[in-house]
Design a protein around this motif. Structure first.
Motif, PDB file in Angstrom:
ATOM      1  N   GLY A  77       0.835  -1.195   0.000  1.00 10.16           N
ATOM      2  CA  GLY A  77       0.000   0.000   0.000  1.00 10.16           C
ATOM      3  C   GLY A  77       0.870   1.245   0.000  1.00 10.16           C
ATOM      4  O   GLY A  77       1.741   1.407   0.861  1.00 10.16           O
ATOM      5  N   LYS A  78       0.651   2.135  -0.978  1.00 10.99           N
ATOM      6  CA  LYS A  78       1.481   3.325  -1.134  1.00 10.99           C
ATOM      7  C   LYS A  78       0.876   4.532  -0.411  1.00 10.99           C
ATOM      8  O   LYS A  78      -0.312   4.533  -0.076  1.00 10.99           O
ATOM      9  CB  LYS A  78       1.645   3.645  -2.621  1.00 10.99           C
ATOM     10  N   PRO A  79       1.689   5.579  -0.195  1.00 12.37           N
ATOM     11  CA  PRO A  79       1.171   6.779   0.474  1.00 12.37           C
ATOM     12  C   PRO A  79       0.009   7.430  -0.269  1.00 12.37           C
ATOM     13  O   PRO A  79      -0.846   8.064   0.355  1.00 12.37           O
ATOM     14  CB  PRO A  79       2.393   7.713   0.512  1.00 12.37           C
ATOM     15  N   ASN A  80      -0.052   7.270  -1.598  1.00  8.92           N
ATOM     16  CA  ASN A  80      -1.132   7.894  -2.368  1.00  8.92           C
ATOM     17  C   ASN A  80      -2.393   7.042  -2.416  1.00  8.92           C
ATOM     18  O   ASN A  80      -3.354   7.388  -3.105  1.00  8.92           O
ATOM     19  CB  ASN A  80      -0.660   8.210  -3.789  1.00  8.92           C
ATOM     20  N   GLY A  81      -2.393   5.903  -1.713  1.00  8.91           N
ATOM     21  CA  GLY A  81      -3.572   5.051  -1.671  1.00  8.91           C
ATOM     22  C   GLY A  81      -3.577   3.928  -2.687  1.00  8.91           C
ATOM     23  O   GLY A  81      -4.434   3.037  -2.612  1.00  8.91           O
ATOM     24  N   ASN A  82      -2.670   3.948  -3.647  1.00 13.47           N
ATOM     25  CA  ASN A  82      -2.598   2.870  -4.635  1.00 13.47           C
ATOM     26  C   ASN A  82      -1.962   1.623  -4.021  1.00 13.47           C
ATOM     27  O   ASN A  82      -1.231   1.700  -3.027  1.00 13.47           O
ATOM     28  CB  ASN A  82      -1.790   3.313  -5.853  1.00 13.47           C
ATOM     29  N   THR A  83      -2.248   0.473  -4.628  1.00 13.80           N
ATOM     30  CA  THR A  83      -1.654  -0.782  -4.172  1.00 13.80           C
ATOM     31  C   THR A  83      -0.979  -1.495  -5.337  1.00 13.80           C
ATOM     32  O   THR A  83      -1.381  -1.345  -6.495  1.00 13.80           O
ATOM     33  CB  THR A  83      -2.711  -1.724  -3.558  1.00 13.80           C
ATOM     34  N   TYR A 113       4.035   3.342   4.198  1.00 10.11           N
ATOM     35  CA  TYR A 113       3.720   2.200   3.344  1.00 10.11           C
ATOM     36  C   TYR A 113       3.196   1.050   4.208  1.00 10.11           C
ATOM     37  O   TYR A 113       3.559   0.921   5.384  1.00 10.11           O
ATOM     38  CB  TYR A 113       4.954   1.722   2.580  1.00 10.11           C
ATOM     39  N   SER A 114       2.360   0.219   3.605  1.00 10.88           N
ATOM     40  CA  SER A 114       1.835  -0.953   4.308  1.00 10.88           C
ATOM     41  C   SER A 114       2.062  -2.199   3.458  1.00 10.88           C
ATOM     42  O   SER A 114       2.149  -2.131   2.228  1.00 10.88           O
ATOM     43  CB  SER A 114       0.337  -0.789   4.599  1.00 10.88           C
ATOM     44  N   GLU A 133       3.450  -2.283   8.681  1.00  5.48           N
ATOM     45  CA  GLU A 133       3.581  -0.918   8.184  1.00  5.48           C
ATOM     46  C   GLU A 133       4.977  -0.385   8.481  1.00  5.48           C
ATOM     47  O   GLU A 133       5.654  -0.849   9.406  1.00  5.48           O
ATOM     48  CB  GLU A 133       2.529  -0.006   8.829  1.00  5.48           C
TER      49      GLU A 133
END
Length: 386
Positions: A77-83, A113-114, A133
């Protein structure tokens, strides 16, 4: 001018030029062994990874005896919400590339990031850390010019243990577990049943038309599938138990046709190989001991046979390739020319099932798959006479 004199002149000129150039390039140790300017960006890349392993002893710790688990989905999981999803490789690592300069990689911006491990169906996380995370910060001069403030911990998976099989429709089944508790199993109209299990020794009583057959089943680290029947011939098990894991056939990473005489039995169209010789994740995930495994060559039927009767006790079976997920294994056994046993087992590339055969006094066993994919085989157990 003679040719020899001309050649000598050319060589002399070349040597002189080399000496001149060599002198021009001469430098100090600092010239040859420069230190990096740590304040500048490196421009390279580095992996940030999650390790997924088969937790064979189910203790929630990555320890000796556990094995890497390829072809497990891991989401970033990226900071911009994309995976982004990556599969674990043959060593069990899901690798996400990070770089501040190379902007086409997975981790390129600082931030939060997750990571989330998505187990295959029938598998559960044992380590309690399916989701993790970390914050990533810019660090000029590091391989990717970025580092994680907290690294991930290994994620353990274990198969959900069950005892399953097929009986005559209308049969009643009761199971007694390692703790001594007895419970009835629900039998579907087609005779199939499946019950949750724990590791240890179980007693399975199948009652059909007033007669009860008892089977002793040991559940280890894989689900157990029972053969449809184990009493044909009603004879005592043969006395000498053997288990072959195919590790003593070769010492290289190649493939080797299993020869007749191995383990005192005859073999046809079975090949042994190192679990990582191909890219098939199922070969690695089915390996239960050592580093080698067997499979039916080119997905075609294989046979194990002997002039003297033997008991096929059971073996671990899986699908060699993830494209063969859900392939059906068909096992058929003969006593002389008389067919006496036949069963089918659904295979997975995520890990093996243990097929508890209890085929008594057979002389030939056929191992085939319904759609001609390779079935991975390990710890083939059988009994022979005196």
């Amino acid at each position: 001018m003679k040719r020899g004199l001309l050649f000598s002149s050319v060589v002399a000129a070349a040597i002189g030029l080399a000496m001149f150039c060599g002198a021009a390039r001469a430098g100090s140790a600092k010239d040859y062994y420069p230190r990096r300017a740590w304040g500048s960006f490196n421009g390279g890349q580095m992996n940030t990874s999650v390790l997924v392993f088969r937790d064979l002893n189910r203790n929630g710790v990555y320890d000796l005896g556990d094995r890497p688990m390829p072809h497990v989905a891991v989401e970033l999981g990226k900071p911009n919400g994309n995976t982004v999803m990556k599969w674990t490789n043959v060593s069990g690592f899901a690798n996400f590339r990070m770089s501040v300069i190379q902007r086409d990689l997975e981790v390129v911006d600082p931030g939060h990031y997750s990571f989330r491990v998505v187990p295959p169906p029938g598998w559960s996380v044992t380590t309690g850390n399916a989701s993790q995370e970390s914050d990533y910060v810019v660090s000029p001069g590091s391989p990717g010019d970025m580092i994680a403030m907290r690294t991930t911990h290994p994620v353990g998976l274990a198969a959900d243990l069950t005892i399953s099989g097929a009986v005559t429709a209308g049969s009643r089944i009761s199971l007694t577990g390692p703790d001594g508790a007895t419970a009835a199993a629900k039998v579907d109209p087609d005779g199939r049943f499946s019950v949750p299990a724990t590791s240890g020794e179980w007693l399975v009583d199948v009652s059909t038309d007033g007669a009860t057959q008892r089977r002793k089943v040991v559940v280890g680290s894989a689900p157990v599938v029972l053969s449809a029947s184990s009493d044909k011939g009603a004879e005592e098990p043969l006395p000498n138990r053997h288990v072959v894991g195919f590790d003593d056939l070769l010492t290289t990473s190649g493939v080797f046709e299993v020869p007749s005489g191995y383990g005192g039995l005859d073999w046809y169209n079975l090949v042994a190989m190192h679990q990582r010789f191909t890219d098939g994740p199922g070969y690695i995930n089915t390996t239960m001991s050592g580093e080698f495994i067997a499979y039916n060559s080119s997905g075609h039927p294989a046979q194990v046979f002997s002039d003297k009767p033997f008991d096929f006790a059971g073996a671990y079976f899986g699908a060699g390739w993830n494209d063969a997920e859900g392939e059906t294994l068909v096992l058929k056994a003969w006593r002389g020319d008389q067919p006496v046993y036949e069963d089918s087992v659904v295979l997975s590339a995520s890990g093996p099932v243990y097929f508890a055969a209890d085929y008594m006094r057979i002389t030939r066993l056929e191992i085939r798959t319904q759609h001609h994919w390779q079935a991975a085989i390990d710890n083939f157990a059988y009994r022979t006479g005196p």
